[in-house]
Design a protein around this motif. Structure first.
Motif, mmCIF file in Angstrom:
data_model
loop_
_atom_site.group_PDB
_atom_site.id
_atom_site.type_symbol
_atom_site.label_atom_id
_atom_site.label_comp_id
_atom_site.label_asym_id
_atom_site.label_seq_id
_atom_site.Cartn_x
_atom_site.Cartn_y
_atom_site.Cartn_z
ATOM 1 N N LYS A 48 0.833 -1.200 0.000
ATOM 2 C CA LYS A 48 0.000 0.000 0.000
ATOM 3 C C LYS A 48 0.871 1.255 0.000
ATOM 4 O O LYS A 48 0.605 2.217 -0.738
ATOM 5 N N ALA A 49 1.941 1.247 0.805
ATOM 6 C CA ALA A 49 2.858 2.379 0.837
ATOM 7 C C ALA A 49 3.585 2.542 -0.491
ATOM 8 O O ALA A 49 3.759 3.670 -0.991
ATOM 9 N N ALA A 50 4.001 1.428 -1.083
ATOM 10 C CA ALA A 50 4.716 1.484 -2.363
ATOM 11 C C ALA A 50 3.832 2.022 -3.479
ATOM 12 O O ALA A 50 4.269 2.817 -4.318
ATOM 13 N N LEU A 51 2.567 1.592 -3.507
ATOM 14 C CA LEU A 51 1.645 2.046 -4.548
ATOM 15 C C LEU A 51 1.363 3.540 -4.456
ATOM 16 O O LEU A 51 0.980 4.166 -5.445
ATOM 17 N N ALA A 52 1.538 4.114 -3.277
ATOM 18 C CA ALA A 52 1.295 5.552 -3.090
ATOM 19 C C ALA A 52 2.580 6.379 -3.163
ATOM 20 O O ALA A 52 2.517 7.601 -3.051
ATOM 21 N N ASP A 53 3.731 5.742 -3.380
ATOM 22 C CA ASP A 53 5.015 6.429 -3.351
ATOM 23 C C ASP A 53 5.341 7.014 -4.734
ATOM 24 O O ASP A 53 5.483 6.267 -5.704
ATOM 25 N N PRO A 54 5.474 8.331 -4.859
ATOM 26 C CA PRO A 54 5.752 8.928 -6.174
ATOM 27 C C PRO A 54 7.114 8.565 -6.735
ATOM 28 O O PRO A 54 7.376 8.789 -7.927
ATOM 29 N N ARG A 55 7.999 7.992 -5.908
ATOM 30 C CA ARG A 55 9.311 7.575 -6.409
ATOM 31 C C ARG A 55 9.241 6.257 -7.172
ATOM 32 O O ARG A 55 10.225 5.842 -7.792
#
Length: 405
Positions: free
Chosen positions: A55-62
């Motif tokens: 979930k954090a990765a999917l929201a990470d602009p990087r």
């Protein structure tokens, strides 16, 4: 398995994994939840298996979905310059802000739950017509005869494609999801050209004579949310690939799940109002998306305690996150239509959450309900252990689903 060395470096690409990924994913989630995966061409990816990390990765602009970033990486790996075709490079699933933002705003009005609900009568009609064709067969295959054509026809209808072109759309859709940009046979390029010519002519026709369809709505939208012709063409391609193969995988998977869970099927048939409420748990259990669309790191990033350099592919395993016991502590490997919060990641998360998610749910709900209402004695024609899945890094479709009606 006693240690991480028990897995091959190609661990997600084996046939054993394709047919039954859950024991391996349980092990990886526990032992090395962000794990390296090698590809036969020498490339690699980092697979994220835990729900909160994903979930954090999917929201990470990087972690970029920009198709140009992906093609630059493919060019470096293959040693030849590769550029995305315009049909692939101008829709919101393959772009990041700032270009993604106006596209999302422009397209969102066309994929509202209200518009999807309005399609119910048409979806039911198409489902019934496909079931009519299957009714006289001794042992019909519900994949080739039902799950595959249904979303293609519905989406073609949504875009205002005449019925005589639906067989071509099914052929193009199958080819676009079956061939990689790097495989070199030319089949992908040929089908892109054919579909592009057809869609360009259809867009020009609807510019002159709009109808009550999605393409006409996009073409004749208010100026502040109007797309260019190339963006409309690219959106049509996205529907033909991401829309069709995801929904076909979902329809086949949900039907197979209910064929092997007679108590749950009986429960739904006894209370038709529960079909819609049960879709998210069915989707979580089935996980029609094996992995979300790949991301590329634009700078170094840490996920789940693992440092990943810039220019690396990151894969989110929805198959794993949808059964993560930290997110679903009560029997995550079982189908439970009363599960209180089946918040799966099959449609992604954040700005790239699937615009057509509600339409996919409507199509799948109608497909399953009409099938089981019409053929209440339907059963599998083979042992469930004989069902086979196609190897695919994104979707998880069954090869066939033979039944006795």
């Amino acid at each position: 398995m006693t240690g991480t060395r028990a897995l091959s470096k190609y661990w997600m690409l084996t046939n054993d994994f394709t047919q039954n990924p859950y024991p391996v994913l349980e092990y990886v989630r526990r032992e090395s939840p962000v794990r390296e995966l090698s590809f036969p061409d020498g490339g690699r990816a980092w697979v994220v298996t835990r729900y909160e990390d994903a979930k954090a990765a999917l929201a990470d602009p990087r972690l970029s979905r920009d198709v140009h970033v992906h093609y630059r990486l493919m060019s470096e790996r293959t040693g030849r310059t590769m550029t995305p075709p315009p049909e692939e490079a101008n829709h919101l699933a393959n772009l990041e802000p700032p270009r993604h933002t106006p596209l999302r705003r422009a397209i969102s009005f066309a994929f509202t739950p209200r518009r999807a609900e309005a399609l119910r009568p048409k979806v039911e009609q198409i489902a019934d017509e496909l079931l009519d064709r299957l009714a006289g067969l001794d042992r019909p295959d519900l994949i080739s005869g039902y799950a595959d054509p249904l979303p293609v026809i519905v989406i073609a209808e949504l875009m205002g494609v005449p019925a005589d072109a639906w067989p071509d759309f099914l052929r193009w859709s199958t080819a676009l999801r079956s061939h990689s940009p790097t495989e070199g046979s030319g089949v992908l390029d040929l089908n892109i050209r054919e579909l592009s010519r057809y869609m360009s002519a259809l867009i020009a026709e609807k510019e002159r004579e709009p109808g009550e369809d999605l393409l006409s709505a996009l073409i004749h939208a208010d100026p502040e949310r109007r797309l260019t012709s190339t963006e409309i063409l690219s959106t049509g391609f996205a529907l033909m690939t991401g829309g069709n193969d995801t929904t076909a995988s979902l329809v086949g998977g949900v039907i197979a799940a209910l064929l092997t869970h007679p108590a749950e099927r009986t429960e739904l048939l006894a209370e038709p109002g529960r079909w819609g409420k049960s879709m998210d748990e069915l989707i979580r259990f089935v996980s029609p998306i094996g992995n979300t669309l790949q991301r590329v790191t634009t700078e170094p990033v840490e996920i789940g305690g693992v440092s990943i350099p810039a220019g690396e592919v990151v894969v989110i395993s929805a198959l794993s996150t949808n059964r993560d016991p930290h997110q679903f502590p009560d029997r995550p490997d079982e189908l439970d239509l009363n599960r209180p919060k089946p918040a799966h990641l099959s449609f992604g998360f954040g700005i790239h959450y699937c615009s057509g998610a509600h339409l996919a749910k409507v199509i799948t709900e109608i497909a399953a309900r009409r099938l089981f209402e019409r053929f209440p004695e339907i059963r599998l024609a083979v042992d469930p252990a004989e069902l086979r899945y196609q190897q695919n890094m994104v979707v998880r479709p069954l090869e066939a689903l033979p039944v006795l009606l």
